[in-house]
Motif scaffolding. Structure first.
Motif, PDB file in Angstrom:
ATOM      1  N   ALA A   3      34.068  46.344  49.829  1.00 15.63           N
ATOM      2  CA  ALA A   3      35.047  46.924  50.742  1.00 15.63           C
ATOM      3  C   ALA A   3      34.891  48.435  50.812  1.00 15.63           C
ATOM      4  N   ILE A   4      35.245  48.985  51.950  1.00 18.57           N
ATOM      5  CA  ILE A   4      35.303  50.446  52.100  1.00 18.57           C
ATOM      6  C   ILE A   4      36.345  50.983  51.128  1.00 18.57           C
ATOM      7  N   ARG A   5      36.003  52.088  50.441  1.00 13.43           N
ATOM      8  CA  ARG A   5      36.940  52.715  49.504  1.00 13.43           C
ATOM      9  C   ARG A   5      37.276  54.116  49.998  1.00 13.43           C
ATOM     10  N   LEU A   6      38.559  54.393  50.129  1.00 17.23           N
ATOM     11  CA  LEU A   6      39.013  55.695  50.588  1.00 17.23           C
ATOM     12  C   LEU A   6      39.758  56.417  49.470  1.00 17.23           C
ATOM     13  N   ALA A   7      39.423  57.683  49.277  1.00 19.44           N
ATOM     14  CA  ALA A   7      40.162  58.550  48.366  1.00 19.44           C
ATOM     15  C   ALA A   7      41.291  59.207  49.144  1.00 19.44           C
ATOM     16  N   LEU A   8      42.476  59.227  48.556  1.00 19.85           N
ATOM     17  CA  LEU A   8      43.676  59.724  49.223  1.00 19.85           C
ATOM     18  C   LEU A   8      44.291  60.844  48.390  1.00 19.85           C
ATOM     19  N   ARG A 107      31.080  57.197  45.017  1.00 17.97           N
ATOM     20  CA  ARG A 107      32.092  56.274  44.503  1.00 17.97           C
ATOM     21  C   ARG A 107      33.117  55.907  45.575  1.00 17.97           C
ATOM     22  N   PHE A 108      33.273  56.795  46.557  1.00 20.96           N
ATOM     23  CA  PHE A 108      34.184  56.532  47.663  1.00 20.96           C
ATOM     24  C   PHE A 108      33.462  56.783  48.975  1.00 20.96           C
ATOM     25  N   ASP A 109      33.961  56.129  50.025  1.00 18.01           N
ATOM     26  CA  ASP A 109      33.306  56.196  51.329  1.00 18.01           C
ATOM     27  C   ASP A 109      33.924  57.219  52.264  1.00 18.01           C
ATOM     28  N   GLY A 110      35.095  57.742  51.922  1.00 20.15           N
ATOM     29  CA  GLY A 110      35.744  58.700  52.793  1.00 20.15           C
ATOM     30  C   GLY A 110      36.950  59.313  52.108  1.00 20.15           C
ATOM     31  N   LEU A 111      37.435  60.415  52.679  1.00 23.93           N
ATOM     32  CA  LEU A 111      38.526  61.192  52.096  1.00 23.93           C
ATOM     33  C   LEU A 111      39.631  61.374  53.132  1.00 23.93           C
ATOM     34  N   VAL A 112      40.854  61.039  52.739  1.00 24.73           N
ATOM     35  CA  VAL A 112      42.047  61.219  53.569  1.00 24.73           C
ATOM     36  C   VAL A 112      42.959  62.199  52.844  1.00 24.73           C
ATOM     37  N   THR A 113      43.390  63.241  53.539  1.00 24.95           N
ATOM     38  CA  THR A 113      44.188  64.274  52.868  1.00 24.95           C
ATOM     39  C   THR A 113      45.504  64.527  53.587  1.00 24.95           C
ATOM     40  N   GLY A 114      46.530  64.770  52.762  1.00 28.01           N
ATOM     41  CA  GLY A 114      47.840  65.134  53.260  1.00 28.01           C
ATOM     42  C   GLY A 114      47.968  66.640  53.401  1.00 28.01           C
ATOM     43  N   PRO A 115      49.159  67.120  53.742  1.00 25.92           N
ATOM     44  CA  PRO A 115      49.347  68.549  54.020  1.00 25.92           C
ATOM     45  C   PRO A 115      49.407  69.390  52.749  1.00 25.92           C
ATOM     46  N   VAL A 116      48.778  70.561  52.813  1.00 24.87           N
ATOM     47  CA  VAL A 116      48.712  71.494  51.699  1.00 24.87           C
ATOM     48  C   VAL A 116      49.411  72.792  52.107  1.00 24.87           C
ATOM     49  N   HIS A 117      50.070  73.439  51.153  1.00 24.44           N
ATOM     50  CA  HIS A 117      50.787  74.695  51.409  1.00 24.44           C
ATOM     51  C   HIS A 117      49.911  75.854  50.942  1.00 24.44           C
ATOM     52  N   LYS A 118      49.266  76.528  51.898  1.00 27.39           N
ATOM     53  CA  LYS A 118      48.302  77.572  51.554  1.00 27.39           C
ATOM     54  C   LYS A 118      48.936  78.707  50.754  1.00 27.39           C
ATOM     55  N   ALA A 119      50.093  79.146  51.177  1.00 32.28           N
ATOM     56  CA  ALA A 119      50.719  80.298  50.516  1.00 32.28           C
ATOM     57  C   ALA A 119      51.030  79.989  49.059  1.00 32.28           C
ATOM     58  N   VAL A 120      51.496  78.789  48.777  1.00 31.23           N
ATOM     59  CA  VAL A 120      51.850  78.426  47.403  1.00 31.23           C
ATOM     60  C   VAL A 120      50.611  78.379  46.524  1.00 31.23           C
ATOM     61  N   ILE A 121      49.507  77.890  47.070  1.00 31.13           N
ATOM     62  CA  ILE A 121      48.268  77.848  46.289  1.00 31.13           C
ATOM     63  C   ILE A 121      47.797  79.258  45.961  1.00 31.13           C
ATOM     64  N   ASN A 122      47.867  80.140  46.927  1.00 32.84           N
ATOM     65  CA  ASN A 122      47.487  81.525  46.667  1.00 32.84           C
ATOM     66  C   ASN A 122      48.445  82.201  45.685  1.00 32.84           C
ATOM     67  N   GLU A 123      49.716  81.872  45.790  1.00 32.68           N
ATOM     68  CA  GLU A 123      50.682  82.399  44.825  1.00 32.68           C
ATOM     69  C   GLU A 123      50.391  81.887  43.414  1.00 32.68           C
TER      70      GLU A 123
END
Length: 327
Positions: A3-8, A107-123
């Protein structure tokens, strides 16, 4: 065939990403889904929603509604929905990097990503301009950002630049890279054998024969002529104010816009909830939601999961096509 494996990756743990991932886990699917995330945050999101969630080891197939495979990326600080903590930034970036590495090594066939807060990461002390840039650097690839829904696909020649800087960034080498990556992706990820790409002009009315700017005459048109000579089906430069008319769009497989707000407002108006963000040019398909962390909605069970659903479906479809083409 396996089966296709997706990283989330849910993204910012204090945002709506964890809730959206829990909702995604409820859907019937024909692919395996494994989250790279903090277990307690996902369970808290499931409690908010009142939905079942069974977290499984990453090697166990998670194909049943309510099941979700998990690679544990613990948050240093317990996430509070609606209130991001910069101390969790290393976990957010670590989840992205680990999931992408798992795609790079097969190990995985694709990547699905949710929303990231740029300012918080830089902080949090981590220099970060965006996930697209992070993944491109990690893979050692040049990439193109494309946003897509059921109405139109829009690739960007430039991304997050002030308007003052856009004209200088429209060079023949940069635009050629965008067009070649977009053309290749339409073939490998969308299965379009001979894609037709509309290329927008930079200036109003595509420069009006040089009266409103010479970028079309000096840069865009000569490049399109040369690439057409190699067999690429490129239309343009097309005036942006008429390129998105339905009668014209029906003849294009994608549109290349010169800058962010030239093409994306039309796409978002035509179907924001179903829109997804793709990173073209990576060795694996990566598809993200086309919205932010929505901190004001986090922990309330009100966030619309349509974009994440579309992202997972699109990523699985792209991964399946890549597998077929490489067989």
């Amino acid at each position: 065939m396996t089966a296709i494996r997706l990283a989330l990756v849910p993204g910012e743990p204090a945002g709506v990403g964890p809730e959206l991932c829990v909702r995604l886990a409820q859907r019937p699917r024909d692919h395996d889904l494994v989250a790279f995330a903090d277990a307690d945050t996902l369970r808290a999101a499931a409690d908010v929603l009142g939905l079942p969630l069974r977290l499984l080891p990453p090697d166990n197939p998670a194909t049943q509604p309510g099941d979700l495979g998990l690679v544990v990326i613990p948050n240093p600080v317990r996430a509070a929905f609606g209130t991001p903590d910069p101390r969790n930034a290393p976990a957010v970036i670590g989840a992205l990097r680990d999931a992408a590495a798992a795609c790079l090594d097969g190990r995985f066939d694709g990547l699905v990503t949710g929303p990231v807060h740029k300012a918080v990461i830089n902080e949090g002390g981590i220099p970060y301009s965006g996930t697209t840039e992070l993944l491109a650097e990690q893979a050692g690839r040049e990439v193109v950002m494309m946003l897509a829904n059921d109405v139109v696909r829009v690739a960007l020649a430039t991304t997050h630049l002030p308007l003052r800087a856009v004209a200088d960034a429209i060079t023949a080498p940069a635009l050629e890279r965008t067009l070649r990556i977009t053309h290749a992706a339409l073939r490998t990820d969308f299965g379009i054998a001979e894609p037709v790409i509309a290329v927008l002009g930079l200036n109003p009315h595509a420069g009006e024969g040089g009266h409103l700017g010479r970028e079309e005459i000096d840069v865009i048109e000569p490049l399109l002529v040369r690439l057409r000579g190699e067999g690429l089906r490129l239309i343009g430069p097309v005036p942006a104010d008429t390129a998105f008319l339905p009668a014209r769009l029906s003849g294009f497989d994608a549109v290349v816009a010169m800058y962010h707000d030239q093409g994306l407002p039309v796409l978002k108006y035509s179907g924001f909830e179903q829109a997804v963000n793709l990173t073209l040019g990576l060795p694996y398909p990566r598809v993200a939601v086309d919205h932010g962390t929505a901190l004001d909605l986090a922990g309330k069970g009100l966030a619309d999961p349509s974009s994440l659903f579309a992202a997972a479906d699109t990523c699985a479809r792209m991964a399946r096509l890549r597998r077929t083409l490489s067989a």
